[in-house]
Each structure stands twice: as C-alpha cells, then as structure tokens.
Scaffold this motif. Sequence first.
Motif, short mmCIF file in Angstrom:
data_model
loop_
_atom_site.label_atom_id
_atom_site.label_comp_id
_atom_site.label_asym_id
_atom_site.label_seq_id
_atom_site.Cartn_x
_atom_site.Cartn_y
_atom_site.Cartn_z
N ILE A 373 0.47 -1.03 0.16
CA ILE A 373 -0.24 -0.28 0.29
C ILE A 373 1.01 1.30 -0.58
CG2 ILE A 373 -1.96 -1.05 1.42
CD1 ILE A 373 -1.24 0.73 4.14
N GLY A 374 2.04 1.17 0.44
CA GLY A 374 3.03 2.40 0.12
C GLY A 374 4.83 2.16 0.33
N VAL A 375 5.07 3.22 1.01
CA VAL A 375 6.94 2.63 0.69
C VAL A 375 7.50 3.13 1.91
CG1 VAL A 375 9.37 3.18 -0.44
CG2 VAL A 375 6.88 3.13 -2.14
N LEU A 376 7.74 2.90 2.77
CA LEU A 376 8.85 3.08 3.41
C LEU A 376 10.08 4.09 2.69
CD1 LEU A 376 9.13 5.15 6.89
CD2 LEU A 376 8.98 1.67 6.91
N GLU A 377 10.78 5.35 3.60
CA GLU A 377 11.80 5.67 3.20
C GLU A 377 12.53 6.29 4.01
OE1 GLU A 377 12.17 7.08 -0.73
OE2 GLU A 377 10.16 8.27 -0.04
N LEU A 378 13.96 5.48 4.54
CA LEU A 378 14.70 5.60 6.10
C LEU A 378 16.04 6.67 5.44
CD1 LEU A 378 14.98 6.02 9.09
CD2 LEU A 378 15.87 3.59 8.82
#
Length: 784
Positions: A373-378
């Motif tokens: 459902i989405g992308v997490l960027e760290l």
Amino acid sequence: MANQSRNPDRNAGNVNTGHEEDFDLRETRPSLGGGRVSGNDTYDLVEQMEYLFVRVVKATGLPAKDANSGPDPFVEVKLGGFKSVTRHFENVPNPMWNQVFSILKDRVQAPVIEISVKDKARNGDDLIGTVVFDVVDVPRRVPPDSPLAPEWYRLENRRGERVAGEVMLAFWVGSQADEAFPEAWHLDVSAVSGDGVASIRSKVYLSPRLWYVRVNVIEAQELQLGDKNRQQPEIFVRVVHSNMILRTKISQSKNANPLWNEDLMFAVAEPFNEQLVLSVEDKVGPNKDDVLGKCTIPIQGLEKRLDFKPPVSRWYNLEKHTVSQNGQRAVSRTNSKVHLRISLDGGYHVLDELTHYSSDLRPTARQLWKPAIGVLELGILNAQNLIPMKAKDGRGVTDAYCVAKYGQKWIRTRTILNSFNPKWNEQYTWEVFDPCTVITIGVFDNCQLQGVHGSAKDSRIGKVRIRLSTLETDRVYTHSYPLIVLSPSGVKKMGEIQLAVRFSCASLFNMLLMYSQPLLPNLHYLNPLSCHQIDILRHQATQIVSTRLSRAEPPLRKEVVEYMLDVGSNMWSVRRSKANHYRIAGIFAAILKLSKCFDHICSWKRPFLTVIVHFLFLILVCFPRYIMSTIFIYLFMLGTMKYRRRPRNPPHMDVRLSQADTAQIDELDEEFDTFPTSQKQNDVLKLRYDRLRAIASRVQTVFGDLATQVERFYNLLSWRDPRATALFLIFCLVASVVLFLTPPKTMVIVIGFYTMRHPRFRDRLPSYPMNFLRRLPARTDSLL
C-alpha cells in the motif's frame, strides 16, 4: 542540547536523570537531497558526502624477482597518512584485483595519490613501480552517469624512470550514492584488518521465512510395554525438533492404546532440511522414561496448510531402538503405530517479535500476500554526543553503527570508527503492507574489530521506534531522537541520532480500507493459538532468526537481534508494572475529569452553566430524536478543535512514561537479574519476594473487589438472599407500573432534575440503591 547528569542519587534511592528536556525530541532541518538516483528511484533523504574513489583493476607485464618464479604482486594505495593494500597473488605476473578504495574528501590532506605495485616475495625493497596523481585533477562523476572507464598507466621507480609493467586504474570523485560505495575499502579504516574488515561495511539482511509445524497427536495403538505386568502405564509423546523439545500430557486412558488429541507446535525456517523425531514413552519412575517406539518425519514432505481446512491424518509405524551390552545400536520394526495429523501452517503471522511492536503482520505463505500500500523511506543521517563505550590506547572510543528492522528486511550501516559524532548518510527503502506497523532503529558499538576478541558483545547505545500510522503521508520527518538505555545503575542518555523518515502512500483508499481489515491473518481468529503456544513459538522464532542472521557475513550478532526484537521485555519488572498502572490511571483520568465536571454542575458552583445544562437537558428530553445527533455533533466539534493541537512529531522513547526516571536502584537490579535468578544474597531475595507479594496483594484486592461487585449484581435475581431478591422483584413490579402510567419524558425530566438538584437538597449519606447493593451477598464468604 545540554549534557545530562549520569550520577544516580544514592541518598534518595532513585535515579537522577538530569533535566527533563535532555530526553526531548528535537526537530532538525538538515540539508537533504544529496542522495543517489538509480532508475526511477530518487534517494533524497540524506546529506551529500563527497568521496574520492580509486579503482585498482589489474596489472600486466610485472617483472619477476628471478627467472624461476613469478612475482607475488599486490597494490598499495597511499594518500597522505592513509593507506591500504589489495590482496596479493602468488606467482602471477598479470594479476586481476578489481578493488575499489575510497576516502571522505574532507579528510584528504595530501596533494597527491600514490599507487604502488609491490612484490610480496621480495625482501627489503619490494617496490615494482609507482603511479602518482594530483588530487585536484581527479574528475567528478554524478550518477546516473556510467562508471568511469579505467585506463592503463605505466609504472615508474623511485627516481621517476620507466620500469616494466602497467597497471589499470580509475579515479573519480563521487558520493555515497555511487554504486561502488558499498563494497569500497575505506582508507581511513586501514587499522582494521582480518575478519574485522567485513564487520564495518553496510549490508542488507533478509530474515528467514518462518512456518509453524502443527503436530496433532491423536492416539497410538498396540504399544509394547517394557513391563507386561504394568497395569496403568503413564504414556506420553515427546517430539524433538532441533534443540526444542515438547511433550504431550500423560494419556488418561491407562492402557496400550492411549488417546491424547493434543497439539504441539514448532517454528521452522525455510529451507526445511531438518526432521521431527517423535517418541512414545512410558513414565515408569520419577526420573525414568521407557521409550516404547520412535519415528522420524521429514519436514520437507509435510502438507502446507493455508486455510482452516484440517490436514489429512496418517498412521506412522514406530521403531524400537535398543542398545546391546557391547554398545551396538539396533533398530527393529514393531506393530506399534501412532496416529498423527501434521501440517505446515502458513496462514499465521509468525510472532518473531512482540505483537505491539510488529513490523510485518502478513501471513507466511506467499499465496496469501496482498499488494503493498506504500513505501517507507529511512535516511540515517548522523549521531551526536555519543558517550565512550570502550577504552583503547588509554582513551575512550566509540565505533558506532546502526541497525534498522522492518518486515523481513534488516539493514546495517557501515561502522564509523573512533567518532562521537558519526555521519552515515545512508538511505534505505521498504515496502509497506500495513500502516499499523513499527520500524525499529538501533545504534550499537562495534566490538568485533582488530584487537578485540570475537567473544566480546556489541554494546547497545540506544533504540528508536516509529509507528507508521502516526506519520502523515508524503511528509519528510527530520528529527533528532534521544538514545536512551536503561541499566542497573539507572537511565542514561547515550547521545542522539538524526533520522529522516518519509511514508509514501500509493493509494489513500487502499490504506483506509486496511483499517476495516483484521489486524492478523484469518487463521489467528478461526483457529486461535493459546497464550502458552504463543510464548513458545515466539521464543523459537526469535532463536531461529538470531541464529540465522548471526551466520551471515558480516554477522548480525545475537545480542543485536535480541535487542531489536525486545527479547525479555515480558519479564517481571516493578518499573513496568508502575508504568502500566499509570497508563491505566491516565485513561481513567479523562473519565474522572468528566465526572468532576458533572459534579460541579450538580453542585451549582457555576449557576449560569448549570442553568444552561438544565435548559439543554430539557430540550433533549422534549425532542429525543436529537439526542444521538447532538452527541455526534459534539464529538465532531471536539475532534475538530483538537486538530490544531494535533501531534506534530512522531512518538519517541518517553523516560517519564516508562518510569525510568523514578525507578529505584534495587528495582533496576531486580529487573536486570537473570531468570532463574543469579542473586546469591538471601536477604536481597527475601526483600524482593516480600515486595512482590505486597504488590500482588494489592492487585489481588482490586480484582477481588471487582469480582465482588459483579457477583452482587448477579445475586439480585439468584435468591441467594431471599429478602433482597424479593425486595428487588417488588421494586421491578412497581417500576414497571409507574413507567407504564407515566410518560417517558416526564420520568427522564424528574430523574435528570433530581440528579442535578441543588446541594441544599442533597444528603451526604450513601443513596438507597447504593446501600441496597452493598448489602447483597457475594461469593467471598465461600473463599478459604
């Protein structure tokens, strides 16, 4: 930010944590946008760091020391006081290295780069030839430009004369976005050698896919008892997988055909190379079990279950294992059989972590996965004001690296040597399948470098958790998080870590739809696991993950994995008990506040407000259809007014909420004690045991009072007290007649105005219903 005081206040018995603002979250404004561009992905959550790269490809035509053997060549790259070497080859005149060296451009202080080809077989002067370059002439490369093509360079001796042999090299200035950066050897860490070199590089790890093996032990038949005259055998089944042993209860049918119908569950990892060893045993004595038969079941051939449909049961033949007097083992077939139903359950979420910190709620089986459902960027930027973690050459040093975990993907940054303010500026990406998940970032001190034994454990510096559902979509959060560690000496701030986080949503509708879906896979609800099974499976899964990651290269050590997975956080702790108590008290504080507000209205402390409430109450009674709409419009207005005061920053470790700033030294010593205890002083154990009994007695009293009130309500109609039940039934009869003859609006108005009557018409004694309820019997009279 001011440094905190780290000395515990021994006189007060509590830990002095310094100023409260030392543990606050700070918003920062770093200069982002220095990342890499690869395809369609733009890495813009880190600060740009320029590096000087040197690629040593190969050499040709190198001269030998003598005519009988070839050279043993290697290359030394030297830049001022920094130098490093490639691996060497034996008797190879045309070696191929293809190694990349790098150094942060800010640390370049020499005007030239020296590339020396040397022969390890030579004694004394091992130099074959040198190539020298000016640093100012090194070209710049910006991705996605293609890599710079290497060129052949002629070798010269110390006097600048041409010698035999050529070396292929490439020089360029790039950033941490360069594709050669992850595998480059850093010149400023040349002091690290051997196995320590691998432990300073950044890596990405994938935790193994875990399944549940459910062994449903149904029954056994035609068991051959060791003692044929034994009338009531106590038969049970023991199942062994790897180093985990589970057993059923003793069968209630005391014969050679026992029944169990009991589930034993194991956590296993792909690939399924191990086996289940099942043995049927008879408990013939306190410490003696007679093995009646064994069977071995390969896990790889088990049926994979994805839904609630039960697997097919099978009969397995048992073998008898005997050992002769001379030590020889023999296996014989018997007529004994055991009835089992075994399956690999992939429809569950594997509990490799505590549920409230889960970063992956998907089932194990890929067939049940849903699209992201989405992308997490760290972006892991830097750390500041780290404290010394170990001593080296008479001074304190810290070699810090970060580990981040989300879902199946673990990442590890490179180790920054001997720095209290390390800069990583590394960016990573994860796919998000559920917004109600948590990413965990930990900071550790690398103790596996040169001169430190491999048995030394990496020290923990601190940890940060971020729940994705608390983040606004497509917003970049840049904050400096406090790194807090709790030790037997008290809570301590170890420094700060600066992170950049962004949660991007592909479809807002799909993300909102997730809030209507079950949190865990369907099998958790259709065929739930018991609390005992969950504890066992969580322990097994944690051990499997830590063992598998510790065998990677470089290894992600066991103490690091366990700290990231919060192993041991469910152990007893006075501090956690206080924290949970105040959490519950905080929730009830809102209800108590509402009750006090209503009490102020009823006591006429603010006559104008009380009159308005009477007027609104009268309107709602006369027009009851507006009651629900009024409640909902009030909730809407209350939520709308709170929007301006909504939390702007993600949550972080709260020292006050954790009761870490008020914990006593003895309480912390008890919390960090091993289980079973390693405490040798009987007086200390007696003190802790008495304290535990005192706390448990208060909890017991609260639950007892709650049970008493519930039982009193139940006994209104139970005729346990005939007179009380008769009075209640008479009241019910009279109330039904009065309510039938009186309009509902009139009754509600009378009750409302009676409740909000003026204090001069009130009695301080308990009300009649309360007196009646307190006189009802409860089952406390039957307790021993």
